[in-house]
Design a protein around this motif. Structure first.
Motif, mmCIF file in Angstrom:
data_model
loop_
_atom_site.group_PDB
_atom_site.id
_atom_site.type_symbol
_atom_site.label_atom_id
_atom_site.label_comp_id
_atom_site.label_asym_id
_atom_site.label_seq_id
_atom_site.Cartn_x
_atom_site.Cartn_y
_atom_site.Cartn_z
ATOM 1 N N CYS A 183 26.055 28.334 2.894
ATOM 2 C CA CYS A 183 27.430 28.569 2.467
ATOM 3 C C CYS A 183 27.747 30.052 2.505
ATOM 4 O O CYS A 183 26.912 30.885 2.149
ATOM 5 N N CYS A 184 28.968 30.378 2.956
ATOM 6 C CA CYS A 184 29.407 31.768 2.906
ATOM 7 C C CYS A 184 30.815 31.809 2.318
ATOM 8 O O CYS A 184 31.660 30.970 2.660
ATOM 9 N N VAL A 185 31.039 32.757 1.427
ATOM 10 C CA VAL A 185 32.361 32.955 0.836
ATOM 11 C C VAL A 185 32.766 34.410 1.058
ATOM 12 O O VAL A 185 31.950 35.314 0.866
ATOM 13 N N VAL A 186 33.998 34.607 1.513
ATOM 14 C CA VAL A 186 34.563 35.967 1.557
ATOM 15 C C VAL A 186 35.889 35.949 0.797
ATOM 16 O O VAL A 186 36.622 34.959 0.830
ATOM 17 N N ARG A 187 36.179 37.044 0.108
ATOM 18 C CA ARG A 187 37.376 37.080 -0.726
ATOM 19 C C ARG A 187 38.022 38.461 -0.628
ATOM 20 O O ARG A 187 37.372 39.494 -0.860
ATOM 21 N N ASP A 188 39.314 38.472 -0.262
ATOM 22 C CA ASP A 188 40.067 39.726 -0.178
ATOM 23 C C ASP A 188 40.410 40.231 -1.564
ATOM 24 O O ASP A 188 40.362 39.484 -2.548
ATOM 25 N N ARG A 206 35.008 24.510 7.113
ATOM 26 C CA ARG A 206 35.762 25.191 6.067
ATOM 27 C C ARG A 206 36.345 24.109 5.157
ATOM 28 O O ARG A 206 36.518 22.960 5.568
ATOM 29 N N THR A 207 36.630 24.480 3.942
ATOM 30 C CA THR A 207 37.208 23.501 3.009
ATOM 31 C C THR A 207 38.540 24.051 2.509
ATOM 32 O O THR A 207 38.615 24.716 1.463
ATOM 33 N N PRO A 208 39.624 23.768 3.255
ATOM 34 C CA PRO A 208 40.919 24.411 3.024
ATOM 35 C C PRO A 208 41.500 24.157 1.627
ATOM 36 O O PRO A 208 42.071 25.074 1.025
ATOM 37 N N ALA A 209 41.318 22.973 1.117
ATOM 38 C CA ALA A 209 41.909 22.681 -0.196
ATOM 39 C C ALA A 209 41.286 23.563 -1.275
ATOM 40 O O ALA A 209 41.987 24.110 -2.136
ATOM 41 N N ALA A 210 39.966 23.712 -1.177
ATOM 42 C CA ALA A 210 39.277 24.554 -2.152
ATOM 43 C C ALA A 210 39.675 26.018 -1.968
ATOM 44 O O ALA A 210 39.887 26.750 -2.952
ATOM 45 N N VAL A 214 41.908 28.643 -4.978
ATOM 46 C CA VAL A 214 41.509 29.902 -5.619
ATOM 47 C C VAL A 214 42.121 31.126 -4.942
ATOM 48 O O VAL A 214 42.033 32.233 -5.470
ATOM 49 N N SER A 215 42.769 30.922 -3.770
ATOM 50 C CA SER A 215 43.265 32.072 -3.012
ATOM 51 C C SER A 215 44.434 32.759 -3.682
ATOM 52 O O SER A 215 44.624 33.960 -3.539
ATOM 53 N N SER A 216 45.262 31.994 -4.431
ATOM 54 C CA SER A 216 46.457 32.589 -5.029
ATOM 55 C C SER A 216 46.150 33.193 -6.397
ATOM 56 O O SER A 216 47.027 33.747 -7.036
ATOM 57 N N GLN A 217 44.898 33.090 -6.826
ATOM 58 C CA GLN A 217 44.585 33.482 -8.205
ATOM 59 C C GLN A 217 43.790 34.781 -8.247
ATOM 60 O O GLN A 217 42.776 34.902 -7.572
ATOM 61 N N GLN A 218 44.258 35.730 -9.004
ATOM 62 C CA GLN A 218 43.452 36.926 -9.245
ATOM 63 C C GLN A 218 42.307 36.594 -10.207
ATOM 64 O O GLN A 218 41.188 37.031 -10.037
#
Lengths: 267, 747
Positions: A183-188, A206-210, A214-218
């Motif tokens: 598994c790899c996770v990258v976060r801007d 990729r798992t788009p729903a997941a 979390v993408s819109s949340q700081q």
């Protein structure tokens, strides 16, 4: 068996033009296993190691001949982490990123990183050069879009890579083991998150729903992490084989994704 | 004389010293010639055609396409076996090459010889084998119900109506473990030009190979010289023949040397494995925790041919209770015939499977009684003067069960860890597990096993000691498989003679009689005692001839004066003596499994400390401590080496090592997927040696090398149980078993 040993890219591409069905030999860590098991008896082999053009690593471009040993010492944390999990020191000294792509095993360890950062695969043949998105290159288990006469030149990473990035891999040994799940996770900085998992489907997924959750949340709450874990487990399509069961892989994918994301969150 | 001996400094390289192995540096620097490195002028390469189905009727074999290939010299099938067509140590029931039927996945059907390995491999593939597949029998209870029984051993001891107040019951499974010796099977056969053959093959006992080979080749035993070999590990798997008959047949047919080397996949089907076990247990105790009664049924999967299964099941049956006293014991042990891969000897030889089950039962019993598991074991610990729970045999020699348990518990526990070094966490380099998700568990297990051969077997070892001007040479046919006997025998003889110039010469079957098998923890005591007795006679002859009171590398001394040099002493020829050493006889079991079946016993206790990630089911074995009965350590470093290696093998079977079988088909016949612990998985080992001298072993030594493996497996699984509160009744424990429920292997 005929062996070609080109010294530069032009020579390589010319050789492939005249032997489009040739077997490509990079580090040999996959190919030679197949040869030794008599699964594969190549007629013509093109050895890539002397082609220096393939071994370049220029910022966002990683040549196909870059070894795990170099990735381990390189600038991208997740890439270095995944490289450390591959094989023994001897394997890491010879195995390459291009070979990992060319083999296209569902459990390939570089693939979650390349998928998570949306890398492109650069392939060339005599007189032609193509850039394919990772998902257009990886078509299925041990199946890629590489055409006869083509060679993987390298991978192109996006210009800006998130510094928050992490890789994790489940195997039954402390090292030197094929992934049960990776598994790899990258976060801007703005929270945009991408996650890719291997060994839980026919190709890296990729798992788009997941990601969206979390993408819109700081700030990512514990409840949200629970939901993230559940979405990942729901989205993957693992199988049962001699290494692990479908049920375990589904469960472990969620746990691993959550923990890998947690490593990308501010402490 | 003895006073003079004691006052002198001990001989260099004698008993009690950690003498370096003569083959140690060559092995680690790559200069050691293993079997697979051998070469003979003009040799051909052999390869094997196998049938990759677990059970089939052979409809047709056509060798002509293979013979038609350039460079192919011969293709042989079962019809070409010159003599007896079956082999096996006890029952000769295994066809040299498959006959009429294929009975396990990967069984050899034909062998070829060709100019080079690749041509041989292609020729093997070109042999046409037409098969009609049959349903494989792979279920143990079904095999028992159908009467597919190699041997059934009943034990009926004590009062059938005796019962205890506290009862625990359980069903336990141990999977098939592969010995996974690093050196694959390899061999070389060289015809002698007079109808005979010299043969180098992977063996633990050349003389038992000789018997089978001579019969199959239709030769006089004197025409077959089975040579001592330089093999890369054994663990029991080289007690049975693999490629020897095949290469000898080819070499004799062609009158040319033939070499064969198995690749790793072939090796997985080319040697025997540890029997899978299915065990039902019922323990009954009184309120104080004293065992009142044990009932057990033990099923072992022998695969299609008997090989050593009749003896392996004897160990399972007779060590079913472990190192504990109990007066009422009822056991049924069955070795069963199936279409799974052939099983045979492997380190512990049938005592491991019941040890896993019985030790789990002891923990359950302790839990039921509210007793500390160590306390429960101490209350029942068997020792000298007690009777073995199963056979009723009086334990006549020291057996320090109590002491090994106390010594292991006295070793301080490892400190709790709080760092984030990945290798100190479950999952290791995979970075799966944060420190705060780790749960530590501690587990104990104790193992008991016999030494040497049992059940009335005429068990002997020959040795000849020869003294020349250059020193002493010990001749033996005992096989050094990497275990260190080459060092131990020389140390024994040095201490007897008082000389440091002692070497071991490994003889072929034509030069000396049998030393028995390098197995059953027996060579230190058997070959060791033969060498000790021979050396004692040689010493006495030398002292008498030289007219002195002690011997050293210079010659014979009287007091402080050298009276006869070695050269003068042996001027008329070497002084030598040959011994056939036998241990005291044992009985065959009676109809109730009773009798003095064993010559001696050894015991060890393990404590395992594990860190578990309960969310992912990953386990890191942190440390294993052991209290080990050794009698006396002739070479302490080698004892520690056996302990560390044995523990790695035992913990491997606890957390990863399993031959994954799917209706008789091995799904992981490679080191990619048959996972062995690497150095990063191997735990820290802390060992306490318990030295209560054996009254009959050389200088008080006991064989000890199987015990470190045996109770390591149950100790690790007990520790995982402690960390997870799960029952975990199957070894190895997979992540699935911890996280998502029982292992469900592919259907």
């Amino acid at each position: 068996m005929q062996i070609e040993r080109p010294r530069d890219l032009d020579e390589l591409l010319a050789g492939l033009d005249s032997h489009p069905e040739a077997t490509l030999l990079a580090g040999g860590t996959d190919l030679m296993v197949d040869v030794n098991l008599s699964h594969h008896r190549p007629e013509t082999v093109v050895a890539l190691r002397r082609v220096d053009d393939l071994a370049t690593w220029d910022d966002g471009f990683i040549g196909a001949g870059v070894t795990y040993a170099r990735m381990e010492a390189g600038p991208h944390p997740a890439l270095a982490q995944l490289a450390r999990t591959v094989g023994s020191p001897q394997i890491r000294a010879t195995g390459t990123i291009g070979g990992n792509l060319g083999t296209a095993s569902p459990a390939g360890d570089t693939l979650p990183f390349l998928a998570a950062v949306d890398a492109e695969v650069v392939v060339a043949s005599r007189g032609d050069r193509r850039r394919l998105r990772w998902e257009d290159f990886l078509l299925g288990p041990k199946h890629t879009a590489l055409r006869p006469g083509e060679v993987i030149v390298g991978v192109q990473l996006p210009e800006r890579l998130p510094q928050r990035q992490a890789f994790a891999k489940i195997g039954v040994r402390q090292a030197m083991v094929i992934a049960t799940v990776n598994c790899c996770v990258v976060r801007d900085e703005d929270g945009k998150t991408r996650i890719a998992l291997g060994a839980v489907g026919p190709t890296v997924v990729r798992t788009p729903a997941a990601e969206e959750l979390v993408s819109s949340q700081q700030q990512v709450s514990a409840t949200m992490l629970d939901e993230f874990q559940r979405l990942v487990s729901d989205d993957v399509t693992p199988i049962t084989d001699h290494r692990a069961t479908e049920r375990y892989r589904r469960h472990a994918a969620g746990v691993l994704a959550r923990r890998t994301l947690e490593r990308c969150l501010p402490r | 004389m003895s006073e003079v001996t004691v006052s002198r400094p001990p001989v260099r390289g004698g008993v009690g010293e950690s003498v370096q192995r003569p083959d140690g540096i060559p092995k680690v620097t790559g200069r050691f010639e293993f079997l697979g490195d051998m070469h003979a002028e003009g040799m051909l390469w052999g390869a094997t055609r196998r049938a990759w189905v677990p059970h089939a009727r052979i409809e047709r074999i056509d060798t002509t396409p293979a013979l038609a290939l350039p460079g192919v010299h011969a293709v042989l099938t079962q019809d070409d076996v010159p003599g007896h067509r079956y082999q096996g140590q006890a029952l000769t029931d295994q066809p040299v090459l498959a006959e009429e039927r294929v009975r396990y996945w990967g069984e050899a059907v034909a062998v070829v010889a060709a100019d080079d390995p690749e041509t041989a491999r292609r020729a093997a593939e070109a042999v046409v084998v037409e098969l009609e597949e049959l349903e494989p029998l792979t279920d143990l209870e079904l095999a028992r119900d159908r009467g597919e029984v190699f041997r059934h051993i009943p034990v009926r001891r004590g009062d059938p109506d005796a019962h205890g107040e506290v009862v625990v019951e359980g069903t336990y499974v141990t999977a098939t473990q592969d010995p996974a010796a690093l050196g694959t099977e390899a061999g070389l056969a060289i015809p002698d030009g007079q109808g005979g053959v010299d043969l180098w093959g992977p063996t633990q006992w050349t003389h038992v190979d000789l018997t089978q080979l001579a019969a199959c080749l239709a030769l006089d035993p004197g025409q077959v010289r089975v040579q001592p070999c330089r093999i890369g590990g054994a663990f029991g798997s080289r007690e049975d023949l693999s490629l020897q008959t095949h290469i000898a047949m080819l070499a004799l047919r062609l009158d040319r040397p033939v070499k064969m080397v198995y690749d790793r996949t072939e090796s997985f089907v080319g040697h025997v494995k540890r029997h899978a076990g299915l065990m039902h247990y019922r323990h009954e105790a009184d309120r104080d925790g004293h065992l009142v009664r044990v009932d057990a049924q033990i099923l072992l999967d022998g695969g299609p041919y008997q090989l050593t299964s009749q003896a392996v099941i004897a160990n399972s049956t007779f060590f079913a209770v472990g190192p504990y006293r109990c007066d009422n014991v009822f056991v049924d042990g069955y070795a069963l015939r199936t279409n799974n891969p052939p099983s045979g000897a492997m380190r512990g030889f049938g005592a491991n499977q019941p040890c896993f089950a019985a030790e789990a039962q002891m923990d359950r019993l302790a839990d039921e009684l509210g007793l500390d598991p160590i306390e429960l074991r101490l209350r029942n610990a068997i020792t000298q003067g007690d009777r073995l729970a199963t056979t009723g045999q009086l334990i006549e020699h020291p057996l320090p069960t109590d002491e090994v348990i106390r010594s292991v518990t006295a070793i301080p526990l490892p400190e709790p860890e709080d760092d984030d070094e990945p290798l100190h966490l479950p999952g290791g380099t995979g970075l799966t597990t944060p420190r705060d998700r780790v749960v530590r568990g501690i587990g104990y297990a104790v193992g008991l096993k016999n030494l040497e051969f049992s059940e009335g077997f005429d068990d002997f070892a020959e040795a000849r000691v020869e003294l020349t001007a250059d020193g002493a040479v010990v001749h033996t046919a005992a096989i050094e498989v990497g275990q260190g006997m080459v060092t131990v025998i020389a140390q024994v003889v040095r201490s007897v003679l008082g000389m440091s110039r002692v070497e071991v010469a490994f003889d072929h079957t034509g030069q000396i009689g049998s030393a028995g098998s390098t197995s059953a923890s027996r060579q230190t005591q058997m070959a060791g005692n033969a060498a000790l007795e021979a050396a004692t006679v040689v010493r006495d002859k030398a002292l008498e001839a030289g007219g002195g009171d002690h011997l050293d590398d210079a010659g014979v001394w009287r007091g402080d004066t050298l009276v006869t040099s070695l050269a003068a002493l042996t001027a008329d020829g070497p002084i030598d003596h040959h011994v056939r050493y036998r241990h005291r006889p044992t009985d065959e079991p009676d109809a109730d499994g009773q009798g003095e079946l064993h010559v001696d016993f050894c015991v060890a206790a393990h404590r395992a400390v594990v860190d578990v990630d309960p969310d992912l089911g990953l386990v890191r074995v942190v440390e294993i401590a052991i209290g080990q009965d050794v009698g006396r350590a002739i070479n302490p470093q080698q004892v520690h080496g056996q302990i560390e290696g044995g523990i790695a093998q035992g913990m491997g079977h606890a957390v990863m090592e399993e031959v994954v079988l799917d209706h008789g088909v091995i799904r992981n016949a490679s080191f990619t997927d048959y996972l062995l612990p690497t150095t990063l998985d191997a735990p820290t080992v802390e060992a306490a040696l318990v030295e209560q001298p054996s009254p009959w072993g050389p200088f008080g030594a006991k064989g000890m090398a199987e015990l470190p493996t045996m109770s390591a497996t149950p100790a690790v699984v007990a520790a995982i149980r402690a960390a997870t509160s799960l029952p975990l009744t199957r070894a190895p424990v997979h992540p699935e078993d911890i996280v998502t429920g029982p292992h469900d292997a592919p259907e």
